[in-house]
Design an enzyme around this catalytic site. Structure first.
Site, PDB file in Angstrom:
ATOM      1  N   GLU A 118       0.846  -1.210   0.000  1.00  0.00           N
ATOM      2  CA  GLU A 118       0.000   0.000   0.000  1.00  0.00           C
ATOM      3  C   GLU A 118       0.881   1.261   0.000  1.00  0.00           C
ATOM      4  O   GLU A 118       0.592   2.232  -0.693  1.00  0.00           O
ATOM      5  CB  GLU A 118      -0.941  -0.017   1.210  1.00  0.00           C
ATOM      6  N   GLU A 138      -4.168  -9.469   3.411  1.00  0.00           N
ATOM      7  CA  GLU A 138      -4.973  -9.144   4.598  1.00  0.00           C
ATOM      8  C   GLU A 138      -6.199 -10.039   4.760  1.00  0.00           C
ATOM      9  O   GLU A 138      -6.628 -10.321   5.883  1.00  0.00           O
ATOM     10  CB  GLU A 138      -5.433  -7.675   4.546  1.00  0.00           C
TER      11      GLU A 138
HETATM   12  N1  COA Z   1       4.114  -8.321  11.212  1.00  0.00           N
HETATM   13  C1  COA Z   1       4.860  -8.687  12.271  1.00  0.00           C
HETATM   14  N2  COA Z   1       5.906  -9.530  12.185  1.00  0.00           N
HETATM   15  C2  COA Z   1       6.204 -10.014  10.963  1.00  0.00           C
HETATM   16  C3  COA Z   1       5.467  -9.682   9.816  1.00  0.00           C
HETATM   17  C4  COA Z   1       4.368  -8.797   9.973  1.00  0.00           C
HETATM   18  N3  COA Z   1       3.630  -8.378   8.946  1.00  0.00           N
HETATM   19  N4  COA Z   1       5.997 -10.339   8.767  1.00  0.00           N
HETATM   20  C5  COA Z   1       7.038 -11.045   9.242  1.00  0.00           C
HETATM   21  N5  COA Z   1       7.160 -10.853  10.575  1.00  0.00           N
HETATM   22  C6  COA Z   1       8.165 -11.417  11.484  1.00  0.00           C
HETATM   23  C7  COA Z   1       7.891 -12.887  11.801  1.00  0.00           C
HETATM   24  O1  COA Z   1       6.931 -13.005  12.830  1.00  0.00           O
HETATM   25  C8  COA Z   1       9.273 -13.337  12.212  1.00  0.00           C
HETATM   26  O2  COA Z   1       9.517 -12.868  13.516  1.00  0.00           O
HETATM   27  P1  COA Z   1      10.168 -13.864  14.632  1.00  0.00           P
HETATM   28  O3  COA Z   1      11.498 -14.249  14.070  1.00  0.00           O
HETATM   29  O4  COA Z   1      10.249 -13.027  15.858  1.00  0.00           O
HETATM   30  O5  COA Z   1       9.244 -15.032  14.733  1.00  0.00           O
HETATM   31  C9  COA Z   1      10.191 -12.557  11.289  1.00  0.00           C
HETATM   32  O6  COA Z   1       9.425 -11.434  10.850  1.00  0.00           O
HETATM   33  C10 COA Z   1      10.635 -13.336  10.077  1.00  0.00           C
HETATM   34  O7  COA Z   1       9.472 -13.804   9.407  1.00  0.00           O
HETATM   35  P2  COA Z   1       9.218 -15.352   9.023  1.00  0.00           P
HETATM   36  O8  COA Z   1       7.748 -15.564   8.924  1.00  0.00           O
HETATM   37  O9  COA Z   1       9.971 -16.234   9.943  1.00  0.00           O
HETATM   38  O10 COA Z   1       9.910 -15.385   7.587  1.00  0.00           O
HETATM   39  P3  COA Z   1       9.542 -16.376   6.372  1.00  0.00           P
HETATM   40  O11 COA Z   1      10.610 -16.168   5.374  1.00  0.00           O
HETATM   41  O12 COA Z   1       9.306 -17.744   6.880  1.00  0.00           O
HETATM   42  O13 COA Z   1       8.151 -15.831   5.795  1.00  0.00           O
HETATM   43  C11 COA Z   1       6.599 -14.150   5.005  1.00  0.00           C
HETATM   44  C12 COA Z   1       8.085 -14.574   5.191  1.00  0.00           C
HETATM   45  C13 COA Z   1       6.601 -12.699   4.523  1.00  0.00           C
HETATM   46  C14 COA Z   1       5.939 -15.068   3.972  1.00  0.00           C
HETATM   47  C15 COA Z   1       5.869 -14.263   6.358  1.00  0.00           C
HETATM   48  O14 COA Z   1       6.635 -13.614   7.356  1.00  0.00           O
HETATM   49  C16 COA Z   1       4.494 -13.644   6.366  1.00  0.00           C
HETATM   50  O15 COA Z   1       3.555 -14.229   5.852  1.00  0.00           O
HETATM   51  N6  COA Z   1       4.360 -12.427   6.970  1.00  0.00           N
HETATM   52  C17 COA Z   1       3.087 -11.775   7.109  1.00  0.00           C
HETATM   53  C18 COA Z   1       2.676 -11.090   5.826  1.00  0.00           C
HETATM   54  C19 COA Z   1       1.304 -10.430   5.971  1.00  0.00           C
HETATM   55  O16 COA Z   1       0.305 -11.068   6.191  1.00  0.00           O
HETATM   56  N7  COA Z   1       1.289  -9.092   5.847  1.00  0.00           N
HETATM   57  C20 COA Z   1       0.081  -8.312   5.951  1.00  0.00           C
HETATM   58  C21 COA Z   1      -0.129  -7.847   7.340  1.00  0.00           C
HETATM   59  S1  COA Z   1      -1.621  -6.896   7.549  1.00  0.00           S
END
Ligand code: COA
Length: 264
Positions: A118, A138
């Site tokens: 966004e 989302e």
């Molecule tokens: N908010 C808060 N923390 C987040 C985040 C978010 N949007 N996206 C990633 N993180 C954090 C994870 O919780 C993790 O923290 P930790 O090590 O303390 O557990 C760290 O960032 C690394 O992320 P991780 O999920 O382990 O990496 P990955 O390579 O396995 O996966 C993604 C990457 C982007 C696919 C996955 O993190 C994800 O789906 N994130 C959320 C995306 C999302 O839904 N965004 C919209 C939010 S409204």
């Protein structure tokens, strides 16, 4: 020149270009409330600072631009009033950024999800690295993109792409994003910042008032009927004709030299 502090962003200024980097690598640069405040302060900083001609926004590390709004914060929001307030605040921040006087490029270096995408859509131009992944996940969380995503995506890429990304959760790689008009260019990650800087430098050589009025007129074209838009364009054109920049630009052309614009 730098008279402003940021909690989660780093600001560097090089030759009138402000480079704004989110530094929450351990959370894939997810945007918490302080980071949203930083974005708002950055917007004001470049708007008001005559030394800044253009800006680049990027994320630190090679994995993520911004992986969305911080889900921890979203999880703790449980009243309709809090959710409504947050959405309206983030919409205000990004609309202000979108309408900034200066051109802004998003250099997208990896995950560009939710609020990150966004934010990128509120920038004027998006450049993506080959490992970028753009999405609005989302609806997986039972919510929707609340920082202007439903509106900007439909306007940038059309209703079809918006529905595929938001309703079906389809995400696009860098190359796919360019094919769908979501980004201007896709480059290998190690060339991303150099490419973004080249694009920005190209814009900073133009007359800044011409850029400012052109950007406003283009942005307004999405919200006005064509007749009104044409009138806005004519008035902007008339205003620019009286500027020193217009004199300098036309004289420089006739004298076969580079123009030196002063934004006056
Ligand atoms: N908010 C808060 N923390 C987040 C985040 C978010 N949007 N996206 C990633 N993180 C954090 C994870 O919780 C993790 O923290 P930790 O090590 O303390 O557990 C760290 O960032 C690394 O992320 P991780 O999920 O382990 O990496 P990955 O390579 O396995 O996966 C993604 C990457 C982007 C696919 C996955 O993190 C994800 O789906 N994130 C959320 C995306 C999302 O839904 N965004 C919209 C939010 S409204």
């Amino acid at each position: 020149m730098q008279d402003v502090e940021f909690k989660h962003f780093k600001l560097e200024v090089e030759d009138g270009i402000a480079i704004f980097t989110i530094c929450r690598e351990d959370k894939l640069n997810a945007l918490n409330p302080d980071a949203w405040d930083d974005i708002d302060r950055f917007s004001d900083y470049i708007e008001k600072n005559d030394g800044i001609k253009a800006a680049i926004i990027t994320g630190s590390g090679d994995k993520a631009f911004i992986a969305g709004a911080d889900i921890g914060g979203v999880a703790s929001m449980d009243t309709l009033a809090a959710i409504h307030r947050t959405s309206s605040d983030t919409q205000v921040v990004l609309t202000k950024l979108e309408n900034n006087r200066k051109p802004i490029v998003a250099a997208i270096n990896g995950y560009c999800l939710g609020g990150g995408f966004e934010l990128a859509m509120a920038c004027d131009i998006r450049i993506v690295s080959e490992n970028a992944l753009l999405g609005l996940p989302e609806t997986n969380l039972g919510i929707l993109p609340g920082a202007g995503g439903t509106q900007r995506l439909a306007r940038i890429a059309g209703i079809g792409v918006a529905k595929q990304m938001i309703l079906m959760g389809i995400q696009y790689t860098g190359q796919e994003a360019v094919a769908r008009n979501l980004a201007a260019m896709c480059v290998p990650q190690d060339q991303l910042m150099a490419t973004a800087k080249k694009m920005v430098v190209r814009m900073t050589r133009k007359g800044p008032l011409g850029l400012e009025f052109a950007k406003k007129a283009i942005n307004m074209s999405l919200d006005t009927d064509e007749k009104t838009g044409m009138y806005i364009e004519r008035l902007s054109f008339a205003l620019l004709l009286g500027t020193e920049d217009k004199k300098e630009g036309t004289n420089a052309f006739l004298e076969k030299r580079h123009a030196v614009f002063k934004g006056r």
